[in-house]
Design an enzyme around this catalytic site. Structure first.
Site, mmCIF file in Angstrom:
data_model
loop_
_atom_site.group_PDB
_atom_site.id
_atom_site.type_symbol
_atom_site.label_atom_id
_atom_site.label_comp_id
_atom_site.label_asym_id
_atom_site.label_seq_id
_atom_site.Cartn_x
_atom_site.Cartn_y
_atom_site.Cartn_z
ATOM 1 C CB SER A 255 -2.567 -4.507 -8.444
ATOM 2 O OG SER A 255 -1.346 -5.116 -8.320
ATOM 3 C CG ASP B 230 2.945 0.253 -4.998
ATOM 4 O OD1 ASP B 230 3.241 -1.161 -4.741
ATOM 5 O OD2 ASP B 230 1.747 0.148 -5.759
ATOM 6 C CG HIS C 120 0.038 -2.391 -4.360
ATOM 7 N ND1 HIS C 120 0.196 -1.964 -5.589
ATOM 8 C CD2 HIS C 120 -0.721 -3.479 -4.530
ATOM 9 C CE1 HIS C 120 -0.248 -2.990 -6.339
ATOM 10 N NE2 HIS C 120 -0.860 -3.926 -5.628
#
Length: 305
Positions: free
Chosen positions: A153, A248, A278
């Site tokens: 991320s 996501d 995610h």
């Protein structure tokens, strides 16, 4: 039509709701409160992760702690600097200990994690500068190894930014990038299709970006939005592995970056993991897709290095 959750992913989300109940959005709490909530909810993922052959805590040259995880499959030749996610604002080496252990076991290499300064108290480029300082002092942590970088991320964004900042000098051997933040286009297909989650939402990402960096800088600074980096910078990166979660808001970020990398003639590997949200790689104790994703990353890492 929006993609559908895999049954295993749905079971994890249902279990979290049953155990925790509805939780406030940490991005709309005062930073310290949001950070504490995120820390508490994410530390659960450290349960049941691989036991290491050795674990070390080493002080870095710039005075922070580096946490070193060495699996029994380690040959002594390679190491990975792993940069944790959390929207540049939340999480820590402690919340991602389980992920670091999984990565070490899957790759057969030592994995090093650390804490960097977090927004909004410390905006861009503070966190990136911390990553660069740890990278520059890596020999003092584990000498004599061939180093790669990894991140999930916002941590993947920082790992890529680190490589772009190095611009051909002292680059890692390879990069492992998990559902990274590569752009700030809130009208991309996935931002529109997955605007309301589950999990990460478009509004949360807007707030993370606002906490981290000025809007005016995002379009032209490749260390903020690597998907917009010049071809020459992308061409000079080391071999990369990228994955994306299908459900996501950031999915299009990875699809677009993978397309850019292919367009400049690179052979990087990109995987789209169907039916998961995610952050799914944090969930290895309950989610088989997480374990499989680490195993896949390990296989690709061995091929690249």
């Amino acid at each position: 039509m929006a993609p559908q959750l895999a049954p295993e992913m749905r079971a994890v989300l249902d279990r979290l709701l049953a155990e925790d109940g509805p939780q406030p959005d940490p991005t709309i709490l005062p930073p310290a409160e949001g950070r504490a909530l995120s820390e508490r909810l994410n530390r659960r993922w450290n349960t049941g992760t691989p036991v290491m052959a050795r674990e070390l805590v080493v002080e870095t040259a710039d005075g922070r702690r580096a946490y070193v995880y060495i699996p029994d499959t380690d040959t002594g030749g390679r190491a990975i600097l792993y940069i944790h996610g959390g929207g540049w604002c939340f999480c820590s080496a402690a919340t991602h200990e389980g992920a670091a252990r999984q990565l070490a076991q899957a790759c057969g290499a030592a994995v090093v994690t650390f804490d960097y300064r977090l927004a909004p108290e410390h905006r861009y480029p503070a966190g990136l500068e911390d990553c660069a300082a740890v990278w520059a002092g890596r020999e003092a942590i584990l000498p004599g190894r061939r180093w790669s970088v990894a991140g999930d991320s916002a941590g993947a964004n920082l790992a890529m930014a680190l490589m772009l900042r190095l611009a051909g000098r002292d680059l890692p051997q390879a990069g492992l990038m998990f559902y990274g933040v590569w752009d700030a286009d809130f009208e991309s297909p996935s931002y529109q299709a997955i605007a309301d989650g589950p999990g990460l939402t478009r509004d949360k990402m807007r707030r993370f970006w606002d906490f981290y960096a000025d809007a005016g800088a995002r379009a032209h600074d490749p260390c903020l939005t690597p998907a917009n980096a010049p071809d020459a910078l992308l061409a000079d990166l080391p071999p990369l592995y990228l994955n994306a979660a299908e459900i996501d808001p950031l999915c299009s970020d990875s699809q677009r970056l993978a397309a850019r990398l292919h367009a400049v003639g690179r052979g990087d590997v990109f995987d789209l993991v169907p039916g998961v949200t995610h952050g799914f790689m944090q969930m290895s104790m309950w989610l088989p897709q997480s374990v499989a994703a680490f195993r896949r990353a390990g296989d690709i890492f061995r091929e690249m290095t």
